[in-house]
Design an enzyme around this catalytic site. Structure first.
Site: not given
Length: 484
Positions: A249, A261, A272, A331, A333, A335
């Site tokens: 990811k 967020k 992330d 949020d 996202e 997956r």
């Protein structure tokens, strides 16, 4: 890239000790017995080691401890570091002890006398990993670290240690980088540089992704001015056989999108893309050491932000597989990025096994804290090999459950599934979502590294910030289970 400290292994040269500048480290057994190098140091320092090992201080010493004697008599060195180790310590202890030396390393470098110590490569790796400092965005740079020489017997090649350290440092640099520096384009550019090491790199742009039908991934990045990309990295070091696929990811920044967020802590969402960073570092290590295995790394690079065209809660997305997803929160996202890349990897490469890595859920931190990576799998044997590799490398991983009962939380009124299943078992339902994009014949492992990719305080082998978790474990998985 942050360069690991220079390292060389060499046979012991006792005549070089008196004039050694910087720091001199010597391994001494917990029972106080002195090896030949230690005896020479003791003689040069007029019995300092014998006095130390006979003192009350030594009676309380613990294995792995480093005791520093400043400006030792009879030596040019600024400090003598006495390293307390038995002849055959465990790998984890060796690395922690090396890390203690790494924290002491200065500009003048260090000479380490290991004598007949077994596992000098692990001592060296711990030293190199803990000497890392990220200062790319600072105008005042960290003081350079001097070279490290390890003298002893039965020593390995420095290149083997360097390959591991460089892969971990590549991951750390990527994860530590702010989002205005590590854009989807600059990330892809850095991955393309791996071609110089023999990795075949291919960048799929948005038109390519549209043709493939990656509707979930493209939705996540739709509001960003940064173009979404999928980067494919192939290392072909094995025979003509199906590769191991590593999927990462790569959300270079995550605002949460429309489901924005909270302000507090949003600055940490530069990390992330940690899963993609780990895949990148692993591919670099495999190439540097010339792994005799076929491995393909695929990373989905996007930014999840807000604009008038952003995807919304309530939207229905069509994945590359063809399944539809109702968006409950923008949020969740990661997956959506992973499911398309995972399906593409299976369609194109038909891998012998597939591992995905993602900073996926806050729920896994509630469950496991920052010590363990949540691990899910559809194949006991494959998962067992990974867990064994992670344990051998001291990278904590804990297997979590998959069960059909959790699927009820993902039922959607309008689509084939929802992208979240609510607060209960949040990390498990995320894994259940991804499992729907794993073919029956594909052994698969999902690693949620949200708690282990970056930490506020330092770990044994890393300062505060990105840890590089997973590079060592995945490299060992390849070495133990996929090399020919």
């Amino acid at each position: 890239m942050t360069q690991p400290v220079s390292l060389r292994f060499t046979e012991t040269d006792l005549d070089a000790l008196p004039g050694q500048e910087g720091r001199l480290a010597v391994v001494v057994s917990p029972d106080g017995k002195l090896s030949a190098p230690a005896r020479r140091v003791n003689k040069l320092t007029k019995g300092a080691l014998v006095r130390l090992t006979g003192s009350a201080r030594w009676s309380k010493v613990k294995e792995g401890e480093v005791i520093t004697l400043a400006f030792p008599q009879g030596l040019a060195a600024e400090a003598l570091d006495v390293v307390v180790l038995s002849r055959k310590p465990e790998r984890a202890l060796l690395r922690r002890t090396g890390a203690a030396l790494g924290k002491l390393l200065g500009e003048e470098g260090m000479l380490v006398l290991t004598g007949n110590l077994k596992g000098a490569e692990d001592l060296a790796l711990g030293l190199k990993l803990r000497a890392y400092e990220y200062d790319a965005q600072k105008t005042t740079k960290a003081s350079p670290k001097g070279a490290v020489t390890i003298m002893g017997s039965d020593l390995p090649e420095a290149a083997a240690v360097d390959a591991l350290a460089e892969g971990v440092f590549f991951t750390r640099d990527l994860v530590n980088a702010p989002a205005n520096i590590l854009t989807t384009q600059s990330f892809a550019d850095q991955l393309e540089e791996l071609s110089a090491l023999g990795v075949e790199v291919e960048v799929l742009e948005e038109p390519d992704l549209e043709k493939l039908g990656m509707g979930a991934l493209l939705a996540v990045g739709k509001a960003s001015e940064m173009p979404s990309k999928v980067v494919v990295m192939q290392w072909k070091g094995g025979a003509d056989e199906a590769p191991l696929a590593l999927i990462g990811k790569g959300v270079v920044f995550d605002t949460g999108g429309i489901s924005i967020k909270p302000v507090g802590g949003m600055e940490d969402m530069t990390m992330d893309m940690g899963g993609a960073g780990t895949v990148a570092g692993t591919m670099k290590t495999l190439a540097l050491r010339g792994a005799k295995a076929n491995v393909v790394g695929l990373v989905g690079l996007v930014e999840n932000t807000l604009a008038g065209n952003a995807y919304r809660p309530g939207d229905a997305l069509t994945t590359m597989k063809g399944d539809t997803v109702e968006v409950i929160t923008t949020d969740a996202e990661g997956r959506l990025v992973l499911c398309d890349v995972m399906w593409y990897a299976q369609e194109r490469f038909k891998p012998a096994g597939m591992v995905d890595l993602a900073t996926l859920t806050g729920a896994v931190i509630i469950a496991l804290g920052h010590e363990m990576t949540g691990t899910w799998s559809n194949d006991d044997a494959f998962c067992g090999k990974f867990l064994k590799a992670a344990e051998a490398e001291g990278e904590g991983a804990w297997r979590m459950p998959l069960a059909a009962g959790y699927d009820a939380q993902l039922k959607s009124r309008i689509s084939d599934m929802k992208n979240v299943g609510g607060r209960p078992a949040g990390s498990i339902t995320a894994a259940q979502f991804l499992k729907r994009f794993v073919k029956d014949e594909t052994p698969w492992i999902h690693l949620d590294i949200a708690g282990t990719a970056m930490v506020k305080a330092g770990t044994d082998l890393a300062p505060g910030g990105a840890t590089g978790w997973g590079v060592l474990a995945l490299n060992r998985l390849v070495a133990d289970s996929f090399e020919v």
